[in-house]
Structures are given as structure tokens and as C-alpha cells.
Scaffold this active site. Structure first.
Site, mmCIF file in Angstrom:
data_model
loop_
_atom_site.group_PDB
_atom_site.id
_atom_site.type_symbol
_atom_site.label_atom_id
_atom_site.label_comp_id
_atom_site.label_asym_id
_atom_site.label_seq_id
_atom_site.Cartn_x
_atom_site.Cartn_y
_atom_site.Cartn_z
ATOM 1 N N GLY A 72 0.813 -1.212 0.000
ATOM 2 C CA GLY A 72 0.000 0.000 0.000
ATOM 3 C C GLY A 72 0.841 1.255 0.000
ATOM 4 O O GLY A 72 0.492 2.258 0.630
ATOM 5 N N ASN A 128 1.527 3.369 -2.385
ATOM 6 C CA ASN A 128 1.244 4.407 -3.378
ATOM 7 C C ASN A 128 0.454 5.574 -2.801
ATOM 8 O O ASN A 128 0.076 6.488 -3.521
ATOM 9 C CB ASN A 128 0.500 3.813 -4.578
ATOM 10 N N THR A 129 0.224 5.558 -1.481
ATOM 11 C CA THR A 129 -0.525 6.650 -0.851
ATOM 12 C C THR A 129 -0.307 6.647 0.654
ATOM 13 O O THR A 129 0.147 5.645 1.231
ATOM 14 C CB THR A 129 -2.037 6.512 -1.154
ATOM 15 N N GLY A 130 -0.611 7.763 1.289
ATOM 16 C CA GLY A 130 -0.673 7.853 2.743
ATOM 17 C C GLY A 130 0.560 7.410 3.503
ATOM 18 O O GLY A 130 1.697 7.733 3.150
ATOM 19 N N ILE A 131 0.332 6.668 4.576
ATOM 20 C CA ILE A 131 1.401 6.217 5.464
ATOM 21 C C ILE A 131 2.415 5.362 4.708
ATOM 22 O O ILE A 131 3.623 5.483 4.911
ATOM 23 C CB ILE A 131 0.811 5.415 6.649
ATOM 24 N N GLY A 132 1.917 4.490 3.839
ATOM 25 C CA GLY A 132 2.815 3.624 3.092
ATOM 26 C C GLY A 132 3.780 4.400 2.214
ATOM 27 O O GLY A 132 4.974 4.079 2.131
ATOM 28 N N SER A 154 -4.211 -1.013 14.710
ATOM 29 C CA SER A 154 -4.950 0.206 15.061
ATOM 30 C C SER A 154 -5.400 0.156 16.517
ATOM 31 O O SER A 154 -5.570 -0.927 17.089
ATOM 32 C CB SER A 154 -6.184 0.356 14.164
ATOM 33 N N TYR A 177 -13.713 -3.982 10.687
ATOM 34 C CA TYR A 177 -12.386 -3.356 10.696
ATOM 35 C C TYR A 177 -11.675 -3.631 12.019
ATOM 36 O O TYR A 177 -10.497 -4.017 12.037
ATOM 37 C CB TYR A 177 -12.521 -1.857 10.466
#
Length: 316
Positions: A45, A47-51, A174, A199
């Protein structure tokens, strides 16, 4: 559902209380000066955000970084950006769809053929509060992507991690795991389903997987950690209009993706963490885990059930 939203909102509710608490909640920073020339890392993951921010930091330190993404086109744009920012051209994009075990196996097969080593695996990708749906293999989307997908990926790459030891696996969980339960009779959500709770259950599974993996890898040179990144502005909330509204309302108190990446980086890079393998971290410190997250019996059973669902041997 209200309880889930309150739990997810607690960090920035506390932020409103006092500037001192706000500072405490946002001060977790990875201060490691470790450089990574010759090291190989995978970030799912990315390609965006935290990753994306995690991959950028690893690249800045000289690692050869694989962006394991479902959206390859978007990943290529991010890889070019990271290369330009860091001056590191060893940032590679590979297709990985965690909702499809065929894609996971194909990714692992190609990686194992391409690389001799793997030193850092960051299981970062995830989905949150999706309407009920199933993966290509018939798993409920949250448990399928957030837990089973990374479970299989780690299994397929573990030989390379062992050969490259010392190496590390970081699983992004989380704070929501506190509301999670592993209902073995309803693991796929077919008897009852709540997007929010699904989740939470998957994030609890991340913690239980981390602990059981650490137990099985003791003495191997491969260590593993779970992390809570904080309440972060990212694409993870795309399925919830209410969460989007809440994030906009409290945007001043929500972490940036770069801040959210700090605990993952801390666990991947900080020297001397080996004795804490299996532990859970938040804001670059040890964090409290729910009683469900400390249940070794459930952890071992979840391991066995996960292996059965994925057609894997129980001992690996």
C-alpha cells in the site's frame, strides 16, 4: 457503531482538551540515524498515505524499496516522486492485490526470483469500513485484505527474511483493535456484519498474528512488531462519509501521513528492539494491548484457521 467512531476519534478529542496533551499525542518520531545501503524493503500500500511516507523514508536511507500496490499506475507516479526527492533510483513498483491470493502468490514468486535478500517487510495496506463484500477467494473484505492477505504474503516471503536475518516484519494495526473480537463462527461476516466492527476485528487479528509469529520465530533473527499509527489523514476513510466529515472538522488535530509513518519506521529501524519482538507500539513507544489481544489460545487458533483457509501448512 457509535462506540467505534468514538474510539477512533479519541485521539483528537483528547487533543482539544489541552495543548500539553496535544503535544504528547503527536510527538512520536523515529529518531534513528540508521542508513540502509544494500538493504531491501517491501512496503504494501505504498502508493498513498502512510505507506508512501514509509517508503520515502526508507529510500532516503539508501534502501532498495519495493512499492507493493494494487494500482500500479499510481504507484509508478509515486515511485518517480520518491526517486526525484531522495535521489535513490532503486524504488520499484510491483503489482500486489491483497484481495486476491493469486496476485499475492504472483508478487511473491516474482520477488523471490528477482531478489536475494529481504530485510524489512512493512505490512501497511488495508481497508476500512467497507460495505459488505468479498475478496476474489470468498473472504470477507476486511479479514481477507487486512489479515489473511498479509498472513499469506509473510508466509511466502519468510524464507527470504530468515536468510537475510537480522530482518523485521511490521504489521500496521490500530487502536480500534480494542473493540475487536475473533468470532470463529462468523469470521467471514455471513451471520452478522458491521463495517466498523469488521475493521476492528481485522486489526485485532493483526496483533494476534504478530504475537504468534514472534513466538514461532524466536531465535531465528526475524523479529516482528505491530503498530498503531495514530489518527491519520489518509484514503483509508474513503468508504465512510461520516468519517470524512469528522476528519474535515478536526483536521488541525489529525496526523499527517508523514507523522503516521513514524512508528512503523521506528519498529523497522530502531536498534535494540529485538527483545521486544511481538510487542505493540504507538507514537514510537510500547503501547497497551487489549485482553483479547493478549490471548495466546485465540492467537494460536487464529493461526491454524488462517492456514486452513489459505491452504498452508500449520508450521512455517
Amino acid at each position: 457503531m457509535v462506540a467505534i467512531l468514538l474510539l477512533l476519534c479519541l485521539p483528537f478529542i483528547f487533543c482539544l482538551a489541552t495543548p500539553r496533551i496535544r503535544k504528547m499525542l503527536s510527538c512520536g518520531m523515529c529518531t534513528s540515524n540508521v542508513q540502509l545501503p544494500g538493504k531491501v524493503a517491501i512496503v504494501t500500500g505504498a502508493n498513498t498515505g502512510i505507506g508512501k511516507e514509509t517508503a520515502k523514508d526508507l529510500a532516503q536511507r539508501g534502501a532498495r524499496v519495493y512499492l507493493a500496490c494494487r494500482d500500479v499506475q499510481k504507484g509508478e507516479l509515486v515511485a518517480s516522486e520518491i526517486q526525484a526527492t531522495t535521489g535513490n533510483n532503486q524504488v520499484l513498483v510491483r503489482k500486489l492485490d491483497l484481495a486476491d491470493t493469486k496476485s499475492i502468490r504472483a508478487f511473491a514468486k516474482d520477488f523471490l526470483a528477482e531478489e536475494k535478500h529481504l530485510h524489512i517487510l512493512i505490512n501497511n495496506a488495508g481497508v476500512m469500513m467497507c460495505p459488505y463484500s468479498k475478496t476474489a477467494d470468498g473472504f470477507e473484505m476486511h479479514i481477507g485484505v487486512n489479515h489473511l492477505g498479509h498472513f499469506l504474503l509473510t508466509h511466502l516471503l519468510l524464507g527470504k527474511l530468515r536468510d537475510s536475518a537480522p530482518s523485521r516484519v511490521v504489521n500496521v494495526s490500530s487502536l480500534a483493535h480494542h473493540l475487536g473480537r475473533i468470532h470463529f463462527h462468523n469470521l467471514q461476516g455471513e451471520k452478522f456484519y458491521s463495517a466498523g466492527l469488521a475493521y476492528c476485528h481485522s486489526k485485532l487479528a493483526n496483533i494476534l498474528f504478530t504475537q504468534e509469529l514472534a513466538r514461532r520465530l524466536k531465535g531465528s533473527g526475524v523479529t516482528t512488531y505491530s503498530v498503531h499509527p495514530g489518527t491519520v489523514h489518509s484514503d483509508l476513510i474513503r468508504h465512510s462519509s461520516f468519517m470524512k466529515w469528522l476528519w474535515q472538522l478536526f483536521f488541525l488535530f489529525i496526523k499527517t501521513p508523514q507523522q503516521g509513518a513514524q512508528t512503523s519506521l521506528y519498529c523497522a529501524l530502531t536498534e535494540g528492539l529485538e527483545t521486544l519482538s511481538g510487542s505493540h507500539f504507538s507514537d514510537c513507544h510500547l503501547a497497551w494491548v487489549s485482553s483479547q489481544g493478549r490471548n495466546e489460545t485465540v492467537a494460536r487458533r487464529l493461526w491454524d484457521v488462517s492456514c486452513d483457509l489459505l491452504g498452508l501448512p500449520l508450521d512455517w
